[in-house]
Design a protein around this motif. Structure first.
Motif, PDB file in Angstrom:
ATOM      1  N   SER A   1       8.049  51.988  29.823  1.00 25.61           N
ATOM      2  CA  SER A   1       6.923  53.499  29.688  1.00 25.61           C
ATOM      3  C   SER A   1       6.069  53.717  29.142  1.00 25.61           C
ATOM      4  O   SER A   1       4.891  53.923  29.470  1.00 25.61           O
ATOM      5  CB  SER A   1       7.520  54.305  30.553  1.00 25.61           C
ATOM      6  OG  SER A   1       8.027  55.362  29.374  1.00 25.61           O
ATOM      7  N   LEU A   2       5.836  53.065  27.397  1.00 21.98           N
ATOM      8  CA  LEU A   2       5.102  53.340  26.539  1.00 21.98           C
ATOM      9  C   LEU A   2       5.058  52.074  25.914  1.00 21.98           C
ATOM     10  O   LEU A   2       4.320  52.302  25.203  1.00 21.98           O
ATOM     11  CB  LEU A   2       6.128  54.450  25.936  1.00 21.98           C
ATOM     12  CG  LEU A   2       6.202  55.993  26.441  1.00 21.98           C
ATOM     13  CD1 LEU A   2       7.041  56.867  25.311  1.00 21.98           C
ATOM     14  CD2 LEU A   2       5.317  56.361  26.486  1.00 21.98           C
ATOM     15  N   ASP A   3       5.536  50.979  26.405  1.00 18.36           N
ATOM     16  CA  ASP A   3       5.119  49.839  26.431  1.00 18.36           C
ATOM     17  C   ASP A   3       5.830  50.300  24.660  1.00 18.36           C
ATOM     18  O   ASP A   3       5.239  49.037  23.393  1.00 18.36           O
ATOM     19  CB  ASP A   3       3.862  49.557  25.721  1.00 18.36           C
ATOM     20  CG  ASP A   3       3.598  47.833  25.550  1.00 18.36           C
ATOM     21  OD1 ASP A   3       3.879  46.977  26.128  1.00 18.36           O
ATOM     22  OD2 ASP A   3       2.192  47.799  24.785  1.00 18.36           O
ATOM     23  N   ILE A   4       6.960  50.592  23.990  1.00 19.42           N
ATOM     24  CA  ILE A   4       7.661  50.138  23.054  1.00 19.42           C
ATOM     25  C   ILE A   4       8.440  48.810  22.947  1.00 19.42           C
ATOM     26  O   ILE A   4       9.507  49.250  24.262  1.00 19.42           O
ATOM     27  CB  ILE A   4       8.104  51.302  22.710  1.00 19.42           C
ATOM     28  CG1 ILE A   4       7.160  52.458  22.355  1.00 19.42           C
ATOM     29  CG2 ILE A   4       9.116  51.656  21.264  1.00 19.42           C
ATOM     30  CD1 ILE A   4       7.743  54.188  22.535  1.00 19.42           C
ATOM     31  N   ASP A   5       8.729  48.335  22.030  1.00 18.99           N
ATOM     32  CA  ASP A   5       9.762  47.637  21.829  1.00 18.99           C
ATOM     33  C   ASP A   5      11.199  47.999  21.616  1.00 18.99           C
ATOM     34  O   ASP A   5      10.679  48.465  20.107  1.00 18.99           O
ATOM     35  CB  ASP A   5       9.130  46.331  21.344  1.00 18.99           C
ATOM     36  CG  ASP A   5       9.973  44.839  20.405  1.00 18.99           C
ATOM     37  OD1 ASP A   5      11.671  45.061  20.679  1.00 18.99           O
ATOM     38  OD2 ASP A   5       9.232  44.059  20.576  1.00 18.99           O
ATOM     39  N   ALA A   6      12.003  48.208  21.801  1.00 18.66           N
ATOM     40  CA  ALA A   6      12.817  49.098  21.533  1.00 18.66           C
ATOM     41  C   ALA A   6      13.656  47.514  20.525  1.00 18.66           C
ATOM     42  O   ALA A   6      14.357  48.833  19.726  1.00 18.66           O
ATOM     43  CB  ALA A   6      14.427  49.055  22.598  1.00 18.66           C
ATOM     44  N   ALA A   7      13.721  46.543  20.667  1.00 18.24           N
ATOM     45  CA  ALA A   7      15.032  46.069  19.314  1.00 18.24           C
ATOM     46  C   ALA A   7      13.807  46.770  18.009  1.00 18.24           C
ATOM     47  O   ALA A   7      14.514  46.586  16.993  1.00 18.24           O
ATOM     48  CB  ALA A   7      14.188  44.461  19.435  1.00 18.24           C
ATOM     49  N   LYS A   8      12.321  46.293  18.319  1.00 16.10           N
ATOM     50  CA  LYS A   8      11.832  46.596  17.235  1.00 16.10           C
ATOM     51  C   LYS A   8      12.153  48.195  16.630  1.00 16.10           C
ATOM     52  O   LYS A   8      11.848  48.455  14.808  1.00 16.10           O
ATOM     53  CB  LYS A   8      10.732  46.400  16.665  1.00 16.10           C
ATOM     54  CG  LYS A   8       9.770  44.931  16.829  1.00 16.10           C
ATOM     55  CD  LYS A   8       8.516  44.718  17.305  1.00 16.10           C
ATOM     56  CE  LYS A   8       7.587  43.619  17.483  1.00 16.10           C
ATOM     57  NZ  LYS A   8       6.297  42.794  17.580  1.00 16.10           N
ATOM     58  N   ALA A   9      11.652  48.975  16.874  1.00 21.14           N
ATOM     59  CA  ALA A   9      12.129  50.404  16.936  1.00 21.14           C
ATOM     60  C   ALA A   9      13.839  50.401  16.198  1.00 21.14           C
ATOM     61  O   ALA A   9      13.660  51.071  15.305  1.00 21.14           O
ATOM     62  CB  ALA A   9      11.588  50.660  18.424  1.00 21.14           C
ATOM     63  N   PHE A  10      14.677  49.795  16.447  1.00 22.17           N
ATOM     64  CA  PHE A  10      16.061  50.074  16.238  1.00 22.17           C
ATOM     65  C   PHE A  10      15.550  49.077  15.469  1.00 22.17           C
ATOM     66  O   PHE A  10      16.725  49.993  13.722  1.00 22.17           O
ATOM     67  CB  PHE A  10      16.700  48.976  17.677  1.00 22.17           C
ATOM     68  CG  PHE A  10      18.167  48.921  17.328  1.00 22.17           C
ATOM     69  CD1 PHE A  10      19.024  49.621  16.636  1.00 22.17           C
ATOM     70  CD2 PHE A  10      18.856  47.711  15.983  1.00 22.17           C
ATOM     71  CE1 PHE A  10      20.444  49.746  16.442  1.00 22.17           C
ATOM     72  CE2 PHE A  10      20.401  47.864  15.522  1.00 22.17           C
ATOM     73  CZ  PHE A  10      20.841  48.750  15.887  1.00 22.17           C
ATOM     74  N   ASP A  11      15.537  48.202  14.710  1.00 22.17           N
ATOM     75  CA  ASP A  11      15.718  47.968  13.402  1.00 22.17           C
ATOM     76  C   ASP A  11      14.367  48.178  12.474  1.00 22.17           C
ATOM     77  O   ASP A  11      15.407  48.296  11.508  1.00 22.17           O
ATOM     78  CB  ASP A  11      14.754  45.608  13.553  1.00 22.17           C
ATOM     79  CG  ASP A  11      15.416  44.909  14.385  1.00 22.17           C
ATOM     80  OD1 ASP A  11      16.451  45.220  14.760  1.00 22.17           O
ATOM     81  OD2 ASP A  11      14.942  44.098  15.013  1.00 22.17           O
ATOM     82  N   ARG A  12      13.640  49.265  12.509  1.00 22.06           N
ATOM     83  CA  ARG A  12      13.083  50.355  11.941  1.00 22.06           C
ATOM     84  C   ARG A  12      13.673  51.229  11.310  1.00 22.06           C
ATOM     85  O   ARG A  12      14.059  51.425  10.478  1.00 22.06           O
ATOM     86  CB  ARG A  12      12.156  50.640  11.967  1.00 22.06           C
ATOM     87  CG  ARG A  12      10.369  49.899  11.495  1.00 22.06           C
ATOM     88  CD  ARG A  12       9.717  50.230  13.070  1.00 22.06           C
ATOM     89  NE  ARG A  12       9.077  50.750  13.400  1.00 22.06           N
ATOM     90  CZ  ARG A  12       9.091  50.320  14.718  1.00 22.06           C
ATOM     91  NH1 ARG A  12       8.202  49.039  14.731  1.00 22.06           N
ATOM     92  NH2 ARG A  12       8.322  51.312  16.023  1.00 22.06           N
ATOM     93  N   ALA A  13      14.759  52.269  12.710  1.00 25.03           N
ATOM     94  CA  ALA A  13      15.730  52.857  12.564  1.00 25.03           C
ATOM     95  C   ALA A  13      16.458  53.027  11.481  1.00 25.03           C
ATOM     96  O   ALA A  13      17.008  53.278  10.274  1.00 25.03           O
ATOM     97  CB  ALA A  13      16.050  53.464  13.689  1.00 25.03           C
ATOM     98  N   MET A  14      17.557  51.612  11.967  1.00 22.26           N
ATOM     99  CA  MET A  14      18.909  50.729  11.051  1.00 22.26           C
ATOM    100  C   MET A  14      17.724  50.455   9.452  1.00 22.26           C
ATOM    101  O   MET A  14      18.432  50.241   8.387  1.00 22.26           O
ATOM    102  CB  MET A  14      18.849  49.137  11.273  1.00 22.26           C
ATOM    103  CG  MET A  14      20.149  49.663  13.066  1.00 22.26           C
ATOM    104  SD  MET A  14      21.511  50.847  12.056  1.00 22.26           S
ATOM    105  CE  MET A  14      22.897  50.073  11.272  1.00 22.26           C
ATOM    106  N   THR A  15      16.904  49.949   9.598  1.00 23.41           N
ATOM    107  CA  THR A  15      16.668  49.679   8.102  1.00 23.41           C
ATOM    108  C   THR A  15      16.561  50.889   7.317  1.00 23.41           C
ATOM    109  O   THR A  15      17.288  51.237   6.485  1.00 23.41           O
ATOM    110  CB  THR A  15      15.466  49.180   7.812  1.00 23.41           C
ATOM    111  OG1 THR A  15      15.370  47.811   8.717  1.00 23.41           O
ATOM    112  CG2 THR A  15      14.373  48.603   6.472  1.00 23.41           C
ATOM    113  N   LYS A  16      16.269  51.566   7.726  1.00 26.13           N
ATOM    114  CA  LYS A  16      15.979  53.353   7.266  1.00 26.13           C
ATOM    115  C   LYS A  16      17.252  54.046   6.899  1.00 26.13           C
ATOM    116  O   LYS A  16      17.797  54.252   6.032  1.00 26.13           O
ATOM    117  CB  LYS A  16      15.343  54.629   8.303  1.00 26.13           C
ATOM    118  CG  LYS A  16      14.723  55.462   7.876  1.00 26.13           C
ATOM    119  CD  LYS A  16      13.790  56.583   8.652  1.00 26.13           C
ATOM    120  CE  LYS A  16      15.038  56.576  10.218  1.00 26.13           C
ATOM    121  NZ  LYS A  16      14.608  57.341  10.749  1.00 26.13           N
ATOM    122  N   ILE A  17      18.554  54.319   7.618  1.00 22.81           N
ATOM    123  CA  ILE A  17      19.040  54.003   7.681  1.00 22.81           C
ATOM    124  C   ILE A  17      19.581  53.654   6.881  1.00 22.81           C
ATOM    125  O   ILE A  17      20.937  54.378   6.088  1.00 22.81           O
ATOM    126  CB  ILE A  17      20.152  54.040   9.505  1.00 22.81           C
ATOM    127  CG1 ILE A  17      19.787  54.993   9.757  1.00 22.81           C
ATOM    128  CG2 ILE A  17      21.846  54.280   9.150  1.00 22.81           C
ATOM    129  CD1 ILE A  17      20.018  55.032  11.739  1.00 22.81           C
TER     130      ILE A  17
END
Length: 101
Positions: free
Chosen positions: A72-88
């Motif tokens: 609904s917000l036009d967010i790519d969940a896979a990209k968001a997950f990848d960014r979060a995993m890299t940060k973590i």
């Protein structure tokens, strides 16, 4: 997964809910997941009259709403997950005791 969710939701005139409603739905589903975890692992056991749900089912519901929210917000969940995993992986790489090989 996001494509499958979108195909389902796009067949209806109503489409995606507003961000506010999505947040409420997400919170509702998290509460249902919390209830199942409490029944299974916590002190509050289910009543005989309560519906038999599983943690797996409730996690699936949370995932569906989360993916709907992302769509609904036009967010790519896979990209968001990848960014979060890299940060973590960077921030927490030495935070916990690693298993010995």
């Amino acid at each position: 997964m996001q494509t499958r969710v979108d195909r389902f939701i796009s067949q209806f005139e109503e489409g995606y809910f507003s961000p506010e409603v999505m947040m409420l739905r997400f919170t509702e589903e998290l509460g249902e997941l919390a209830r199942e975890v409490n029944h299974l692992y916590g002190p509050k056991k289910k009543k005989a009259s309560e519906e038999a749900n599983t943690v797996e089912d409730e996690l699936g519901d949370v995932l569906f709403v989360l993916l709907s929210f992302a769509n609904s917000l036009d967010i790519d969940a896979a990209k968001a997950f990848d960014r979060a995993m890299t940060k973590i992986e960077t921030r927490d790489k030495d935070r916990f005791t690693k298993k010995k090989e």
